[in-house]
Design a protein around this motif. Structure first.
Motif, PDB file in Angstrom:
ATOM      1  N   LEU A  46       0.874  -1.168   0.000  1.00  0.00           N
ATOM      2  CA  LEU A  46       0.000   0.000   0.000  1.00  0.00           C
ATOM      3  C   LEU A  46       0.910   1.215   0.000  1.00  0.00           C
ATOM      4  O   LEU A  46       1.799   1.336   0.849  1.00  0.00           O
ATOM      5  N   LEU A  47       0.707   2.101  -0.979  1.00  0.00           N
ATOM      6  CA  LEU A  47       1.541   3.272  -1.169  1.00  0.00           C
ATOM      7  C   LEU A  47       0.723   4.533  -0.917  1.00  0.00           C
ATOM      8  O   LEU A  47      -0.423   4.629  -1.345  1.00  0.00           O
ATOM      9  N   LEU A  48       1.324   5.507  -0.239  1.00  0.00           N
ATOM     10  CA  LEU A  48       0.671   6.758   0.141  1.00  0.00           C
ATOM     11  C   LEU A  48       1.395   7.922  -0.508  1.00  0.00           C
ATOM     12  O   LEU A  48       2.626   7.970  -0.497  1.00  0.00           O
ATOM     13  N   ASP A  49       0.624   8.879  -1.078  1.00  0.00           N
ATOM     14  CA  ASP A  49       1.261  10.050  -1.676  1.00  0.00           C
ATOM     15  C   ASP A  49       1.049  11.295  -0.820  1.00  0.00           C
ATOM     16  O   ASP A  49       0.430  11.237   0.247  1.00  0.00           O
ATOM     17  N   ALA A  50       1.544  12.429  -1.276  1.00  0.00           N
ATOM     18  CA  ALA A  50       1.488  13.682  -0.508  1.00  0.00           C
ATOM     19  C   ALA A  50       0.067  14.190  -0.320  1.00  0.00           C
ATOM     20  O   ALA A  50      -0.196  14.994   0.569  1.00  0.00           O
ATOM     21  N   SER A 105      11.283  -2.953 -16.114  1.00  0.00           N
ATOM     22  CA  SER A 105      11.851  -1.619 -16.358  1.00  0.00           C
ATOM     23  C   SER A 105      11.546  -0.622 -15.231  1.00  0.00           C
ATOM     24  O   SER A 105      11.983   0.525 -15.295  1.00  0.00           O
ATOM     25  N   SER A 106      10.813  -1.046 -14.197  1.00  0.00           N
ATOM     26  CA  SER A 106      10.483  -0.141 -13.094  1.00  0.00           C
ATOM     27  C   SER A 106      11.731   0.245 -12.314  1.00  0.00           C
ATOM     28  O   SER A 106      12.679  -0.532 -12.207  1.00  0.00           O
ATOM     29  N   LYS A 107      11.705   1.438 -11.754  1.00  0.00           N
ATOM     30  CA  LYS A 107      12.829   1.953 -10.972  1.00  0.00           C
ATOM     31  C   LYS A 107      12.336   2.418  -9.614  1.00  0.00           C
ATOM     32  O   LYS A 107      11.256   3.004  -9.495  1.00  0.00           O
ATOM     33  N   VAL A 108      13.137   2.177  -8.579  1.00  0.00           N
ATOM     34  CA  VAL A 108      12.829   2.592  -7.203  1.00  0.00           C
ATOM     35  C   VAL A 108      14.057   3.279  -6.644  1.00  0.00           C
ATOM     36  O   VAL A 108      15.157   2.735  -6.685  1.00  0.00           O
ATOM     37  N   CYS A 109      13.862   4.490  -6.114  1.00  0.00           N
ATOM     38  CA  CYS A 109      14.980   5.235  -5.543  1.00  0.00           C
ATOM     39  C   CYS A 109      14.518   5.885  -4.238  1.00  0.00           C
ATOM     40  O   CYS A 109      13.519   6.615  -4.222  1.00  0.00           O
ATOM     41  N   ALA A 110      15.226   5.607  -3.153  1.00  0.00           N
ATOM     42  CA  ALA A 110      14.889   6.215  -1.861  1.00  0.00           C
ATOM     43  C   ALA A 110      15.029   7.725  -1.969  1.00  0.00           C
ATOM     44  O   ALA A 110      15.929   8.229  -2.646  1.00  0.00           O
ATOM     45  N   THR A 111      14.116   8.442  -1.318  1.00  0.00           N
ATOM     46  CA  THR A 111      14.141   9.898  -1.352  1.00  0.00           C
ATOM     47  C   THR A 111      13.679  10.451  -0.007  1.00  0.00           C
ATOM     48  O   THR A 111      13.153   9.708   0.820  1.00  0.00           O
ATOM     49  N   THR A 112      13.875  11.739   0.194  1.00  0.00           N
ATOM     50  CA  THR A 112      13.429  12.387   1.427  1.00  0.00           C
ATOM     51  C   THR A 112      12.378  13.417   1.066  1.00  0.00           C
ATOM     52  O   THR A 112      12.696  14.593   0.889  1.00  0.00           O
ATOM     53  N   ASP A 113      11.146  12.981   0.933  1.00  0.00           N
ATOM     54  CA  ASP A 113      10.028  13.864   0.615  1.00  0.00           C
ATOM     55  C   ASP A 113       9.220  14.051   1.891  1.00  0.00           C
ATOM     56  O   ASP A 113       8.474  13.167   2.298  1.00  0.00           O
ATOM     57  N   THR A 114       9.357  15.212   2.526  1.00  0.00           N
ATOM     58  CA  THR A 114       8.691  15.458   3.808  1.00  0.00           C
ATOM     59  C   THR A 114       7.227  15.836   3.652  1.00  0.00           C
ATOM     60  O   THR A 114       6.531  16.012   4.651  1.00  0.00           O
ATOM     61  N   THR A 115       6.730  15.944   2.412  1.00  0.00           N
ATOM     62  CA  THR A 115       5.325  16.295   2.207  1.00  0.00           C
ATOM     63  C   THR A 115       4.398  15.090   2.336  1.00  0.00           C
ATOM     64  O   THR A 115       3.186  15.254   2.398  1.00  0.00           O
ATOM     65  N   ILE A 116       4.959  13.886   2.371  1.00  0.00           N
ATOM     66  CA  ILE A 116       4.129  12.676   2.453  1.00  0.00           C
ATOM     67  C   ILE A 116       3.882  12.340   3.921  1.00  0.00           C
ATOM     68  O   ILE A 116       4.827  12.200   4.700  1.00  0.00           O
ATOM     69  N   PRO A 117       2.607  12.196   4.316  1.00  0.00           N
ATOM     70  CA  PRO A 117       2.292  11.867   5.714  1.00  0.00           C
ATOM     71  C   PRO A 117       2.961  10.564   6.159  1.00  0.00           C
ATOM     72  O   PRO A 117       3.328   9.719   5.337  1.00  0.00           O
ATOM     73  N   LEU A 118       3.078  10.395   7.468  1.00  0.00           N
ATOM     74  CA  LEU A 118       3.702   9.186   8.011  1.00  0.00           C
ATOM     75  C   LEU A 118       2.809   7.957   7.881  1.00  0.00           C
ATOM     76  O   LEU A 118       3.281   6.831   7.876  1.00  0.00           O
ATOM     77  N   ASN A 119       1.499   8.166   7.840  1.00  0.00           N
ATOM     78  CA  ASN A 119       0.576   7.038   7.696  1.00  0.00           C
ATOM     79  C   ASN A 119      -0.613   7.485   6.873  1.00  0.00           C
ATOM     80  O   ASN A 119      -0.788   8.671   6.620  1.00  0.00           O
TER      81      ASN A 119
END
Length: 195
Positions: A46-50, A105-119
């Motif tokens: 389950l993925l959560l966006d900003a 062909s999918s790509k995953v890269c760790a990032t620091t996006d503080t706009t996305i809620p914790l849950n």
């Protein structure tokens, strides 16, 4: 070379390729093979966006070894090149009309996006559960006093399930919830104080 715009979950359309999106992994579970339950068929996320929207994503067995170690619950990632599909079937964990599928062909890269809620909590009222207004296949969040946890039992069809009893202290209502499948048997409980 132009950088593809970052999309949100609400902007996704079935049948297109996701260019890129920042998301937090808020839940992860394995789906067993139907013929051989000791084998993993897929990893579900389950993925959560900003915008606090949630979408389900699937990593099929042929890609598990590549993506499994790259996606941890609680972390934020920039994901690219996933297929957007119609959200159908019995394993529909969200009400979203679309779901994502990882590709070679999918790509995953760790990032620091503080706009996305914790849950991505979406609390459901007891009355909605008791009156049958909550889809039985979607994940839900409930606040209540947990006063009984039944054992994990196996049905005649080989499925595992567990019954729990919850009480809404303010309204004086209680309900029994039936948790089915290996993905729903773990119960997350948080103590918010003692009386």
């Amino acid at each position: 070379m132009a950088i593809a715009p970052r999309l949100t979950i609400n902007q996704l359309q079935q049948g297109v390729r996701l260019t890129q999106m920042n998301v937090r992994v808020i839940h992860r579970w394995t789906r067993p093979n139907l013929q051989d339950k000791s084998k993993i068929e897929a990893i579900e996320l389950l993925l959560l966006d900003a915008e606090n929207e949630i979408i389900q994503a699937t990593i099929w067995k042929q890609l598990i070894s590549y993506f499994s170690s790259k996606l941890a619950v609680g972390s934020v990632y920039n994901i690219r090149n996933l297929t957007v599909q119609k959200n159908t079937g019995l394993d529909k964990a969200t009400p979203n009309s679309c779901r994502l599928k990882f590709e070679f062909s999918s790509k995953v890269c760790a990032t620091t996006d503080t706009t996305i809620p914790l849950n991505g909590y979406r609390f459901v009222k007891f009355e909605e559960i008791i009156n049958g207004r909550v889809p039985t296949t979607h994940y839900i969040d409930v606040v209540g006093k947990l006063y009984e946890i039944g054992p994990i039992v196996e049905t005649t069809k080989g499925h595992k399930c567990r019954t729990i009893k919850l009480e809404d202290i303010e309204l004086g209502m209680s309900t029994m919830l039936h948790l089915k499948g290996t993905t729903h048997l773990a119960i997350a409980c948080t103590s918010i104080g003692t009386t």
